[in-house]
Write a protein that holds these residues in place. Structure first.
Motif, PDB file in Angstrom:
ATOM      1  N   GLU A 256      19.974 -10.912  -8.991  1.00 47.19           N
ATOM      2  CA  GLU A 256      20.215  -9.734  -8.175  1.00 47.19           C
ATOM      3  C   GLU A 256      21.105 -10.013  -6.981  1.00 47.19           C
ATOM      4  O   GLU A 256      21.750  -9.099  -6.448  1.00 47.19           O
ATOM      5  N   HIS A 257      21.176 -11.261  -6.531  1.00 49.65           N
ATOM      6  CA  HIS A 257      21.963 -11.564  -5.335  1.00 49.65           C
ATOM      7  C   HIS A 257      23.430 -11.885  -5.657  1.00 49.65           C
ATOM      8  O   HIS A 257      24.216 -12.131  -4.746  1.00 49.65           O
ATOM      9  N   ILE A 258      23.789 -11.874  -6.954  1.00 49.77           N
ATOM     10  CA  ILE A 258      25.187 -12.061  -7.361  1.00 49.77           C
ATOM     11  C   ILE A 258      25.634 -10.759  -8.007  1.00 49.77           C
ATOM     12  O   ILE A 258      25.174 -10.407  -9.089  1.00 49.77           O
ATOM     13  N   ARG A 259      26.537 -10.035  -7.350  1.00 49.97           N
ATOM     14  CA  ARG A 259      26.824  -8.675  -7.789  1.00 49.97           C
ATOM     15  C   ARG A 259      28.302  -8.319  -7.779  1.00 49.97           C
ATOM     16  O   ARG A 259      29.066  -8.745  -6.920  1.00 49.97           O
ATOM     17  N   TYR A 260      28.662  -7.485  -8.768  1.00 50.13           N
ATOM     18  CA  TYR A 260      29.869  -6.680  -8.714  1.00 50.13           C
ATOM     19  C   TYR A 260      29.414  -5.292  -8.263  1.00 50.13           C
ATOM     20  O   TYR A 260      28.472  -4.731  -8.833  1.00 50.13           O
TER      21      TYR A 260
END
Length: 418
Positions: free
Chosen positions: A239-243
């Motif tokens: 969840e903490h790596i996002r487009y």
């Protein structure tokens, strides 16, 4: 500490003859309202501010006016260059914009310390440390080595890019220790990861021969704000790596996306809350398909939906028909001549052709002749019979010339004068 993560504005995009100026202006006004209402401390734009390296004047005006407005409400802005952006265009105002609380990183810096930014919270105290990483070009991180195979080049490039991410992160960690060790570290990136997917408007980017970057090579930052992919998504289930995706649909196949920016709230060094803020659509757009009868019904329904508004819809139509209709475009236009609808694009879908394609077994390239490959490629285009005949004739002529040249080469190699 609260931030908003956005990307891929593509200011200045030309959309099949239509300007997106009004949509972009509506988005930027909405974003300014969100910054005020949510008490945002910083906005991060993870690449592709502009659609081209030489954006039209109105796009530059929107960009400049937004920066001035952000300064007036006291919110920091970080602008990272993307693959569509010109490093020179972004950097030409870097020092000037820094006086307005805007940090610009158009490309990889010679001094990596210049890519680490200390962001303040609403009390003007240190609130987060940003690893500002724009779109990385091969020459930014890697020297060319002669004699390498393709796989060796890809491996070297992945290592170099991963090394760049970690070098910036290490500098940020050192700064965090100097400031007491309780600040979150945010990283950015403008690239394609192995887990991401594209839409029609996303230009495929290759860093050297590398099409996508392994997500496990990204740094261990508290939040990673990515750009380039227009569909909002988390990467590899994290969840903490996002487009965050693009703020407006940049092609008709993006209409099913819930366009958004991402609000991230930190508590100490950790992420406390991640929330998408959904962007209202200011331009009505539809993508419809089916038989002519079905298309007519769908257009009537769109007209009913718009009857209580002042909006004019942009529509892409894909018609399924086995019959060749020379006046197809006009037939579609006549269906909505009295409605607030603009037909932007008309495509044909040959139902019989598609059915035959699905029934045919897959063939390898070695089983096909050049003419077979050419014919299959023609089937993918929506062409008039006259165009098909002309292209086929040209193809046959080119093949004949190539074959004649090969015979001449063979004759000359055997010492026979031609």
């Amino acid at each position: 500490m609260k931030i908003i993560h956005t990307s891929d504005w593509h200011l200045g995009q030309g959309f099949i003859g239509k300007s997106r100026e009004a949509e972009h202006k509506a988005f930027l006004n909405w974003l300014l309202n969100q910054v005020t209402e949510k008490q945002i401390d910083a906005v991060i734009v993870a690449g592709d501010i502009f659609d081209t390296g030489t954006p039209p004047s109105y796009a530059r005006t929107l960009y400049n006016e937004f920066i001035v407005s952000m300064h007036k409400i006291g919110c920091q802005l970080v602008v990272l260059g993307g693959n569509h952006d010109s490093v020179a265009t972004l950097n030409e105002t870097e020092s000037l914009l820094s006086c307005l609380g805007t940090y610009v990183i158009g490309g990889v810096k010679a001094d990596l310390n210049d890519q680490v930014i200390l962001l303040n919270d609403h009390t003007k105290q240190p609130g987060a440390i940003l690893c500002g990483i724009p779109f990385i070009r091969p020459k930014d991180v890697l020297d060319s080595v002669a004699g390498q195979t393709g796989s060796e080049k890809q491996k070297a490039l992945i290592q170099a890019m991963a090394g760049h991410f970690m070098a910036i992160f290490d500098i940020a960690e050192q700064k965090r220790k100097q400031l007491g060790g309780e600040l979150p570290i945010i990283s950015t990136g403008h690239l394609t990861t192995l887990a991401s997917s594209r839409t029609e408007s996303v230009r495929e980017i290759y860093v050297g021969t590398l099409e996508s970057f392994p997500s496990d090579k990204l740094p261990p930052a508290g939040y990673i704000a990515l750009g380039h992919i227009h569909k909002p998504m988390s990467v590899s289930g994290k969840e903490h790596i996002r487009y965050c995706g693009s703020p407006i649909p940049l092609s008709f196949d993006e209409l099913n996306h819930k366009k958004q920016v991402i609000m991230v709230e930190f508590e100490g060094a950790n992420v406390k809350h991640i929330e998408p803020l959904y962007i209202p659509r200011s331009q009505a757009m539809y993508r419809i398909e089916g038989s002519l009868t079905s298309i007519e019904h769908q257009l009537q329904n769109i007209a009913v939906e718009l009857s209580s508004t002042d909006n004019t819809a942009w529509v892409e139509v894909e018609v399924s028909t086995d019959d060749y209709l020379s006046d197809l475009q006009q037939k579609i236009l006549d269906m909505c001549s009295d409605a607030p609808i603009e037909i932007i694009k008309v495509k044909r879908k040959k139902a019989t052709t598609l059915q035959l394609k699905s029934e045919k077994p897959k063939q390898s390239l070695s089983e096909l002749t050049p003419k077979d490959v050419f014919q299959k490629r023609l089937e993918q285009e929506q062409l008039e019979p006259a165009d098909i005949e002309s292209l086929t004739s040209t193809f046959d002529s080119v093949v004949a010339e190539v074959l004649a040249g090969e015979k001449t080469d063979v004759g000359n190699s055997n010492g026979v004068a031609k």
